[in-house]
Write a protein that holds these residues in place. Structure first.
Motif, PDB file in Angstrom:
ATOM      1  N   THR A   1      16.398  -0.840   9.371  1.00  0.00           N
ATOM      2  CA  THR A   1      15.910   0.328   8.638  1.00  0.00           C
ATOM      3  C   THR A   1      14.489   0.654   9.104  1.00  0.00           C
ATOM      4  OG1 THR A   1      15.106  -1.061   6.821  1.00  0.00           O
ATOM      5  CG2 THR A   1      17.354  -0.192   6.632  1.00  0.00           C
ATOM      6  N   LEU A   2      13.934   1.723   8.546  1.00  0.00           N
ATOM      7  CA  LEU A   2      12.602   2.187   8.945  1.00  0.00           C
ATOM      8  C   LEU A   2      11.678   2.188   7.742  1.00  0.00           C
ATOM      9  CD1 LEU A   2      10.608   3.636  10.929  1.00  0.00           C
ATOM     10  CD2 LEU A   2      11.601   5.795  10.120  1.00  0.00           C
ATOM     11  N   MET A   3      10.412   1.817   7.956  1.00  0.00           N
ATOM     12  CA  MET A   3       9.389   1.977   6.935  1.00  0.00           C
ATOM     13  C   MET A   3       8.048   2.257   7.614  1.00  0.00           C
ATOM     14  SD  MET A   3       8.903  -1.900   5.469  1.00  0.00           S
ATOM     15  CE  MET A   3       8.168  -3.211   6.449  1.00  0.00           C
ATOM     16  N   THR A   4       7.154   2.944   6.911  1.00  0.00           N
ATOM     17  CA  THR A   4       5.846   3.297   7.465  1.00  0.00           C
ATOM     18  C   THR A   4       4.770   3.078   6.409  1.00  0.00           C
ATOM     19  OG1 THR A   4       5.972   5.620   6.796  1.00  0.00           O
ATOM     20  CG2 THR A   4       6.887   5.048   8.956  1.00  0.00           C
ATOM     21  N   SER A   5       3.524   2.919   6.895  1.00  0.00           N
ATOM     22  CA  SER A   5       2.417   2.657   5.986  1.00  0.00           C
ATOM     23  C   SER A   5       1.116   3.165   6.592  1.00  0.00           C
ATOM     24  CB  SER A   5       2.303   1.153   5.708  1.00  0.00           C
ATOM     25  OG  SER A   5       1.153   0.855   4.948  1.00  0.00           O
ATOM     26  N   ARG A   6       0.164   3.529   5.728  1.00  0.00           N
ATOM     27  CA  ARG A   6      -1.185   3.894   6.164  1.00  0.00           C
ATOM     28  C   ARG A   6      -2.173   2.741   6.039  1.00  0.00           C
ATOM     29  NH1 ARG A   6      -1.567   8.604   9.156  1.00  0.00           N
ATOM     30  NH2 ARG A   6      -0.029  10.091   8.373  1.00  0.00           N
ATOM     31  N   ASP A   7      -1.829   1.716   5.259  1.00  0.00           N
ATOM     32  CA  ASP A   7      -2.773   0.615   5.059  1.00  0.00           C
ATOM     33  C   ASP A   7      -2.198  -0.752   5.427  1.00  0.00           C
ATOM     34  OD1 ASP A   7      -0.984   0.128   3.001  1.00  0.00           O
ATOM     35  OD2 ASP A   7      -2.432   0.484   1.387  1.00  0.00           O
ATOM     36  N   GLY A   8      -0.938  -0.799   5.849  1.00  0.00           N
ATOM     37  CA  GLY A   8      -0.324  -2.061   6.230  1.00  0.00           C
ATOM     38  C   GLY A   8       0.120  -2.905   5.063  1.00  0.00           C
ATOM     39  N   MET A   9      -0.003  -2.382   3.848  1.00  0.00           N
ATOM     40  CA  MET A   9       0.372  -3.141   2.656  1.00  0.00           C
ATOM     41  C   MET A   9       1.394  -2.394   1.804  1.00  0.00           C
ATOM     42  SD  MET A   9      -2.068  -4.723  -0.346  1.00  0.00           S
ATOM     43  CE  MET A   9      -2.667  -3.100  -0.849  1.00  0.00           C
ATOM     44  N   THR A  10       1.221  -1.087   1.599  1.00  0.00           N
ATOM     45  CA  THR A  10       2.163  -0.279   0.829  1.00  0.00           C
ATOM     46  C   THR A  10       2.971   0.577   1.793  1.00  0.00           C
ATOM     47  OG1 THR A  10       0.689  -0.212  -1.077  1.00  0.00           O
ATOM     48  CG2 THR A  10       2.419   1.468  -0.962  1.00  0.00           C
ATOM     49  N   PHE A  11       4.287   0.424   1.732  1.00  0.00           N
ATOM     50  CA  PHE A  11       5.165   1.068   2.707  1.00  0.00           C
ATOM     51  C   PHE A  11       6.113   2.068   2.054  1.00  0.00           C
ATOM     52  CE2 PHE A  11       3.670  -2.350   5.287  1.00  0.00           C
ATOM     53  CZ  PHE A  11       3.855  -1.961   6.613  1.00  0.00           C
ATOM     54  N   GLN A  12       6.344   3.152   2.754  1.00  0.00           N
ATOM     55  CA  GLN A  12       7.420   4.096   2.443  1.00  0.00           C
ATOM     56  C   GLN A  12       8.660   3.621   3.185  1.00  0.00           C
ATOM     57  OE1 GLN A  12       7.375   7.404   0.928  1.00  0.00           O
ATOM     58  NE2 GLN A  12       9.561   7.610   1.338  1.00  0.00           N
ATOM     59  N   ARG A  13       9.764   3.458   2.453  1.00  0.00           N
ATOM     60  CA  ARG A  13      11.005   2.978   3.060  1.00  0.00           C
ATOM     61  C   ARG A  13      12.086   4.047   2.990  1.00  0.00           C
ATOM     62  NH1 ARG A  13      12.083  -2.374  -0.221  1.00  0.00           N
ATOM     63  NH2 ARG A  13      14.143  -2.084   0.688  1.00  0.00           N
ATOM     64  N   TRP A  14      12.923   4.067   4.021  1.00  0.00           N
ATOM     65  CA  TRP A  14      14.078   4.968   4.056  1.00  0.00           C
ATOM     66  C   TRP A  14      15.346   4.148   3.899  1.00  0.00           C
ATOM     67  CZ3 TRP A  14       9.513   6.067   6.223  1.00  0.00           C
ATOM     68  CH2 TRP A  14       9.020   7.369   6.074  1.00  0.00           C
ATOM     69  N   SER A  15      16.272   4.668   3.104  1.00  0.00           N
ATOM     70  CA  SER A  15      17.440   3.881   2.715  1.00  0.00           C
ATOM     71  C   SER A  15      18.537   3.870   3.773  1.00  0.00           C
ATOM     72  CB  SER A  15      18.013   4.399   1.394  1.00  0.00           C
ATOM     73  OG  SER A  15      18.416   5.757   1.528  1.00  0.00           O
ATOM     74  N   GLU A  16      18.653   4.951   4.565  1.00  0.00           N
ATOM     75  CA  GLU A  16      19.754   4.985   5.528  1.00  0.00           C
ATOM     76  C   GLU A  16      19.460   4.051   6.706  1.00  0.00           C
ATOM     77  OE1 GLU A  16      17.020   8.507   6.472  1.00  0.00           O
ATOM     78  OE2 GLU A  16      17.839   7.480   4.709  1.00  0.00           O
ATOM     79  N   PRO A  17      20.492   3.442   7.294  1.00  0.00           N
ATOM     80  CA  PRO A  17      20.274   2.565   8.452  1.00  0.00           C
ATOM     81  C   PRO A  17      19.673   3.347   9.613  1.00  0.00           C
ATOM     82  CG  PRO A  17      22.494   2.293   7.573  1.00  0.00           C
ATOM     83  CD  PRO A  17      21.918   3.487   6.899  1.00  0.00           C
ATOM     84  N   LEU A  18      18.706   2.749  10.274  1.00  0.00           N
ATOM     85  CA  LEU A  18      18.122   3.387  11.449  1.00  0.00           C
ATOM     86  C   LEU A  18      19.130   3.439  12.591  1.00  0.00           C
ATOM     87  CD1 LEU A  18      15.351   4.525  12.413  1.00  0.00           C
ATOM     88  CD2 LEU A  18      14.941   2.287  13.419  1.00  0.00           C
ATOM     89  N   ILE A  19      19.913   2.392  12.733  1.00  0.00           N
ATOM     90  CA  ILE A  19      20.996   2.330  13.719  1.00  0.00           C
ATOM     91  C   ILE A  19      22.275   2.015  12.962  1.00  0.00           C
ATOM     92  CG2 ILE A  19      21.861   1.226  15.813  1.00  0.00           C
ATOM     93  CD1 ILE A  19      18.989   0.407  16.433  1.00  0.00           C
ATOM     94  N   PRO A  20      23.243   2.931  12.913  1.00  0.00           N
ATOM     95  CA  PRO A  20      24.485   2.662  12.179  1.00  0.00           C
ATOM     96  C   PRO A  20      25.313   1.586  12.869  1.00  0.00           C
ATOM     97  CG  PRO A  20      24.650   4.721  13.383  1.00  0.00           C
ATOM     98  CD  PRO A  20      23.232   4.270  13.522  1.00  0.00           C
ATOM     99  N   GLU A  21      26.203   0.989  12.105  1.00  0.00           N
ATOM    100  CA  GLU A  21      27.003  -0.114  12.634  1.00  0.00           C
ATOM    101  C   GLU A  21      27.965   0.319  13.728  1.00  0.00           C
ATOM    102  OE1 GLU A  21      27.930  -4.054   9.957  1.00  0.00           O
ATOM    103  OE2 GLU A  21      28.950  -2.204   9.490  1.00  0.00           O
ATOM    104  N   ASP A  22      28.305   1.600  13.791  1.00  0.00           N
ATOM    105  CA  ASP A  22      29.220   2.059  14.834  1.00  0.00           C
ATOM    106  C   ASP A  22      28.484   2.514  16.097  1.00  0.00           C
ATOM    107  OD1 ASP A  22      28.068   4.290  13.803  1.00  0.00           O
ATOM    108  OD2 ASP A  22      29.924   5.366  13.372  1.00  0.00           O
TER     109      ASP A  22
END
Length: 221
Positions: A190-211
């Motif tokens: 999955t993917l997540m990003t942060s501006r301070d390295g401590m609090t992250f925004q996360r995305w629920s969908e898989p970054l790379i699907p299983e297929d």
């Protein structure tokens, strides 16, 4: 720990380094044996004040284990190298001891903060999660603390793959592996990003699907 090199990231060669004996021969590409070998994770140090003897650094896990006269202590050990091939311990004792260290434990130099950052796994209320700590010298580290998330979801996160984004180093990007123990131990990056390295925004969908590719399903695939 073994070494390979490539000029394109696709075709790899394993040079004969002659450093460590294995099965009666030194004709191999081994660069380290002993404590920390389980998940030795090196990086090229971009600190402008870095001494040439420690241009490469690494963390590796040790366990509370005694074999003969050798004792390994629980925690992460710090390593240094001038060339990425000849390694030595920076300290005889582990430099970080709080957490669970049986997956990839990575570190890097943060050019914005002017310090080293390290991320590893821990258990938060029985769920796998991510901790971090910082250091000015790669030997003395702050007390680890857990990451926080803008959207709190009770999900197992295994490896984290956090790094400064090279085009904009004040932004941290991470690719945590979501582990699904109740679904045949499947994993999803999955993917997540942060501006301070401590609090992250996360995305629920898989970054790379299983297929993609279709043969990627299964336990920790």
């Amino acid at each position: 720990v073994c070494y390979a090199e490539s000029s394109d990231g696709i075709h790899w060669e394993k040079p004969n380094l002659g450093l460590f004996e294995f099965e009666g021969s030194k004709a191999n590409n081994i660069v380290w044996k002993g404590v920390g070998s389980h998940n030795f994770t090196p990086f090229l140090d971009s600190n402008p004040d870095c001494h040439p003897s420690s241009q490469y650094k690494a963390l590796g896990r040790g366990r509370s284990l005694r074999v003969g006269d050798t004792e390994s202590r629980h925690g992460l050990f710090a390593f240094q190298s001038a060339d990425g091939i000849h390694w030595e311990l920076m300290h005889e004792e582990p430099v970080i001891t709080e957490g669970a260290f049986d997956s990839q434990n990575l570190a890097f130099y943060d050019p914005i903060a002017g310090e080293y950052r390290e991320y590893h796994r821990w258990f938060k209320q029985g769920v796998r999660d991510i901790m971090f700590c910082t250091s000015k010298d790669f030997r003395n580290w702050t007390k680890p603390q857990g990451l926080t998330y803008i959207q709190a979801r009770r999900e197992h996160l295994y490896t984290n793959a956090i790094t400064p984004y090279f085009r904009s180093p004040q932004l941290y990007i991470g690719f945590p592996t979501r582990y699904l123990p109740d679904q045949g131990s499947r994993v999803e990056p999955t993917l997540m990003t942060s501006r301070d390295g401590m609090t992250f925004q996360r995305w629920s969908e898989p970054l790379i699907p299983e297929d993609a590719p279709s043969d990627r399903s299964g336990n920790r695939s």
